[in-house]
Motif scaffolding. Structure first.
Motif, PDB file in Angstrom:
ATOM      1  N   TYR A   1      20.771  -4.941  27.751  1.00  0.00           N
ATOM      2  CA  TYR A   1      20.824  -6.147  29.679  1.00  0.00           C
ATOM      3  C   TYR A   1      21.248  -5.105  30.038  1.00  0.00           C
ATOM      4  CZ  TYR A   1      21.920  -9.048  33.511  1.00  0.00           C
ATOM      5  OH  TYR A   1      21.981  -9.494  34.340  1.00  0.00           O
ATOM      6  N   ALA A   2      22.236  -4.003  30.483  1.00  0.00           N
ATOM      7  CA  ALA A   2      21.831  -3.150  31.232  1.00  0.00           C
ATOM      8  C   ALA A   2      21.131  -2.002  31.408  1.00  0.00           C
ATOM      9  CB  ALA A   2      23.174  -2.379  31.389  1.00  0.00           C
ATOM     10  N   LEU A   3      20.658  -1.472  30.061  1.00  0.00           N
ATOM     11  CA  LEU A   3      18.947  -0.936  29.706  1.00  0.00           C
ATOM     12  C   LEU A   3      17.648  -1.782  31.200  1.00  0.00           C
ATOM     13  CD1 LEU A   3      17.655   1.637  29.539  1.00  0.00           C
ATOM     14  CD2 LEU A   3      17.783   0.360  26.412  1.00  0.00           C
ATOM     15  N   ASN A   4      17.498  -2.850  30.707  1.00  0.00           N
ATOM     16  CA  ASN A   4      16.722  -3.807  30.502  1.00  0.00           C
ATOM     17  C   ASN A   4      16.198  -3.820  32.551  1.00  0.00           C
ATOM     18  OD1 ASN A   4      14.224  -5.542  30.697  1.00  0.00           O
ATOM     19  ND2 ASN A   4      15.810  -7.263  31.154  1.00  0.00           N
ATOM     20  N   ILE A   5      17.748  -3.660  33.193  1.00  0.00           N
ATOM     21  CA  ILE A   5      17.832  -3.842  34.635  1.00  0.00           C
ATOM     22  C   ILE A   5      17.807  -2.335  35.221  1.00  0.00           C
ATOM     23  CG2 ILE A   5      19.857  -4.430  36.030  1.00  0.00           C
ATOM     24  CD1 ILE A   5      18.694  -7.096  35.460  1.00  0.00           C
TER      25      ILE A   5
ATOM     26  N   TYR B   1       8.731  -1.340  33.953  1.00  0.00           N
ATOM     27  CA  TYR B   1       8.095  -2.107  33.760  1.00  0.00           C
ATOM     28  C   TYR B   1       8.416  -2.929  34.682  1.00  0.00           C
ATOM     29  CZ  TYR B   1      11.909  -3.171  30.654  1.00  0.00           C
ATOM     30  OH  TYR B   1      13.178  -3.237  29.658  1.00  0.00           O
ATOM     31  N   THR B   2       7.783  -4.348  34.748  1.00  0.00           N
ATOM     32  CA  THR B   2       8.210  -5.987  35.310  1.00  0.00           C
ATOM     33  C   THR B   2       8.614  -6.854  34.511  1.00  0.00           C
ATOM     34  OG1 THR B   2       6.024  -6.583  34.869  1.00  0.00           O
ATOM     35  CG2 THR B   2       5.885  -5.410  36.979  1.00  0.00           C
ATOM     36  N   LEU B   3       8.964  -8.011  34.682  1.00  0.00           N
ATOM     37  CA  LEU B   3      10.254  -8.617  34.266  1.00  0.00           C
ATOM     38  C   LEU B   3       8.481  -9.425  33.558  1.00  0.00           C
ATOM     39  CD1 LEU B   3      12.804 -10.337  36.681  1.00  0.00           C
ATOM     40  CD2 LEU B   3      12.806  -8.910  34.789  1.00  0.00           C
ATOM     41  N   ASP B   4       7.427  -9.446  34.090  1.00  0.00           N
ATOM     42  CA  ASP B   4       6.663 -10.102  33.444  1.00  0.00           C
ATOM     43  C   ASP B   4       6.456  -9.910  32.638  1.00  0.00           C
ATOM     44  OD1 ASP B   4       6.631 -12.465  35.273  1.00  0.00           O
ATOM     45  OD2 ASP B   4       5.282 -12.288  36.727  1.00  0.00           O
ATOM     46  N   GLU B   5       5.989  -7.822  32.147  1.00  0.00           N
ATOM     47  CA  GLU B   5       5.480  -7.465  31.082  1.00  0.00           C
ATOM     48  C   GLU B   5       6.402  -7.293  30.199  1.00  0.00           C
ATOM     49  OE1 GLU B   5       3.118  -4.254  33.669  1.00  0.00           O
ATOM     50  OE2 GLU B   5       5.445  -4.131  33.636  1.00  0.00           O
TER      51      GLU B   5
ATOM     52  N   ILE C   1       7.895  -9.836  24.650  1.00  0.00           N
ATOM     53  CA  ILE C   1       9.308 -10.432  23.775  1.00  0.00           C
ATOM     54  C   ILE C   1       8.478 -11.670  23.042  1.00  0.00           C
ATOM     55  CG2 ILE C   1      10.688 -12.202  23.595  1.00  0.00           C
ATOM     56  CD1 ILE C   1      12.353 -10.972  26.023  1.00  0.00           C
ATOM     57  N   GLU C   2       6.938 -12.072  24.330  1.00  0.00           N
ATOM     58  CA  GLU C   2       6.373 -13.140  23.248  1.00  0.00           C
ATOM     59  C   GLU C   2       5.282 -12.900  22.681  1.00  0.00           C
ATOM     60  OE1 GLU C   2       5.021 -15.072  27.254  1.00  0.00           O
ATOM     61  OE2 GLU C   2       6.519 -15.948  27.943  1.00  0.00           O
ATOM     62  N   ARG C   3       4.787 -11.556  23.154  1.00  0.00           N
ATOM     63  CA  ARG C   3       4.031 -11.557  21.462  1.00  0.00           C
ATOM     64  C   ARG C   3       4.612 -10.593  20.663  1.00  0.00           C
ATOM     65  NH1 ARG C   3       2.375  -5.888  24.083  1.00  0.00           N
ATOM     66  NH2 ARG C   3       3.260  -5.748  25.475  1.00  0.00           N
ATOM     67  N   MET C   4       5.986 -10.496  20.278  1.00  0.00           N
ATOM     68  CA  MET C   4       6.958 -10.850  18.768  1.00  0.00           C
ATOM     69  C   MET C   4       5.508 -10.768  17.695  1.00  0.00           C
ATOM     70  SD  MET C   4      10.337 -10.205  19.515  1.00  0.00           S
ATOM     71  CE  MET C   4      11.073 -10.088  18.044  1.00  0.00           C
ATOM     72  N   PRO C   5       4.890 -10.125  16.961  1.00  0.00           N
ATOM     73  CA  PRO C   5       5.083 -11.790  15.558  1.00  0.00           C
ATOM     74  C   PRO C   5       5.923 -12.533  15.550  1.00  0.00           C
ATOM     75  CG  PRO C   5       5.489  -8.956  14.916  1.00  0.00           C
ATOM     76  CD  PRO C   5       6.275  -9.557  15.777  1.00  0.00           C
TER      77      PRO C   5
ATOM     78  N   ALA D   1      11.228  -5.264  23.343  1.00  0.00           N
ATOM     79  CA  ALA D   1      10.380  -5.359  24.611  1.00  0.00           C
ATOM     80  C   ALA D   1      10.779  -4.758  24.949  1.00  0.00           C
ATOM     81  CB  ALA D   1      10.855  -7.066  25.350  1.00  0.00           C
ATOM     82  N   ILE D   2      12.007  -3.864  25.060  1.00  0.00           N
ATOM     83  CA  ILE D   2      12.454  -2.891  25.299  1.00  0.00           C
ATOM     84  C   ILE D   2      11.509  -1.140  25.183  1.00  0.00           C
ATOM     85  CG2 ILE D   2      14.195  -0.361  26.154  1.00  0.00           C
ATOM     86  CD1 ILE D   2      15.917  -3.173  27.351  1.00  0.00           C
ATOM     87  N   GLU D   3      11.660  -1.451  23.343  1.00  0.00           N
ATOM     88  CA  GLU D   3      10.756  -0.295  22.418  1.00  0.00           C
ATOM     89  C   GLU D   3      10.029  -0.499  23.098  1.00  0.00           C
ATOM     90  OE1 GLU D   3      12.693  -2.061  19.140  1.00  0.00           O
ATOM     91  OE2 GLU D   3      14.862  -0.459  19.766  1.00  0.00           O
ATOM     92  N   VAL D   4       9.258  -1.747  22.658  1.00  0.00           N
ATOM     93  CA  VAL D   4       7.820  -1.489  23.076  1.00  0.00           C
ATOM     94  C   VAL D   4       6.893  -0.980  23.985  1.00  0.00           C
ATOM     95  CG1 VAL D   4       5.498  -3.421  23.007  1.00  0.00           C
ATOM     96  CG2 VAL D   4       7.599  -4.015  21.102  1.00  0.00           C
ATOM     97  N   LEU D   5       7.428  -1.346  25.366  1.00  0.00           N
ATOM     98  CA  LEU D   5       6.659  -1.235  27.139  1.00  0.00           C
ATOM     99  C   LEU D   5       7.844   0.419  26.390  1.00  0.00           C
ATOM    100  CD1 LEU D   5       8.328  -4.254  28.555  1.00  0.00           C
ATOM    101  CD2 LEU D   5       5.991  -3.954  27.901  1.00  0.00           C
ATOM    102  N   THR D   6       8.260   1.091  26.539  1.00  0.00           N
ATOM    103  CA  THR D   6       8.635   1.784  27.129  1.00  0.00           C
ATOM    104  C   THR D   6       7.694   3.027  26.154  1.00  0.00           C
ATOM    105  OG1 THR D   6      10.568   2.351  24.975  1.00  0.00           O
ATOM    106  CG2 THR D   6      10.974   2.203  27.351  1.00  0.00           C
ATOM    107  N   ALA D   7       7.197   2.453  24.622  1.00  0.00           N
ATOM    108  CA  ALA D   7       6.436   2.993  23.637  1.00  0.00           C
ATOM    109  C   ALA D   7       4.800   2.971  24.722  1.00  0.00           C
ATOM    110  CB  ALA D   7       6.776   2.405  22.705  1.00  0.00           C
ATOM    111  N   GLU D   8       5.184   1.670  24.469  1.00  0.00           N
ATOM    112  CA  GLU D   8       3.703   1.514  25.035  1.00  0.00           C
ATOM    113  C   GLU D   8       3.222   2.914  26.423  1.00  0.00           C
ATOM    114  OE1 GLU D   8       2.237  -2.741  23.986  1.00  0.00           O
ATOM    115  OE2 GLU D   8       2.668  -2.043  26.237  1.00  0.00           O
ATOM    116  N   ARG D   9       3.813   3.042  27.676  1.00  0.00           N
ATOM    117  CA  ARG D   9       4.200   4.209  28.092  1.00  0.00           C
ATOM    118  C   ARG D   9       4.108   5.487  28.016  1.00  0.00           C
ATOM    119  NH1 ARG D   9       4.235  -0.972  29.965  1.00  0.00           N
ATOM    120  NH2 ARG D   9       4.236  -2.120  31.282  1.00  0.00           N
TER     121      ARG D   9
END
Length: 92
Positions: free
Chosen positions: A34-38, A46-50, A55-59, A75-83
């Motif tokens: 939670y704290a890491l996401n904030i 990233y934004t809250l929308d991203e 999360i919604e893109r999870m299989p 979601a945190i792992e995916v977004l940081t890896a994508e960037r």
């Protein structure tokens, strides 16, 4: 096209069970996620929308098998890896 998380109005998912006096976090790692996401949102990584979209893109099977904060961690792992390294920032 609806995603697996879009269960509004669908049957078969049963009632939402609300436990009395349920703690916000069931384990220390959940509070850390939670704290890491904030922190990442506030830093503009990233934004809250991203975040929500990640999360919604999870299989579907992974989404349904994951707990609430496991989805957040995914979601945190995916977004940081994508960037990648380019948007990490900091004094490295």
């Amino acid at each position: 096209m609806s995603r697996v998380n879009d269960v509004g109005g669908q049957t078969g998912f049963g009632p939402v069970v609300v436990e009395e006096d349920e703690p916000v976090f069931h384990a220390d790692w959940e509070a850390r996620v939670y704290a890491l996401n904030i922190a990442l949102v506030r830093r503009g990584v990233y934004t809250l929308d991203e975040f929500r979209d990640a999360i919604e893109r999870m299989p579907p099977q992974a989404y349904l098998a994951a707990s609430y904060y496991e989805r957040w961690l995914h979601a945190i792992e995916v977004l940081t890896a994508e960037r990648g390294d380019a948007e990490r920032g900091g004094d490295e």
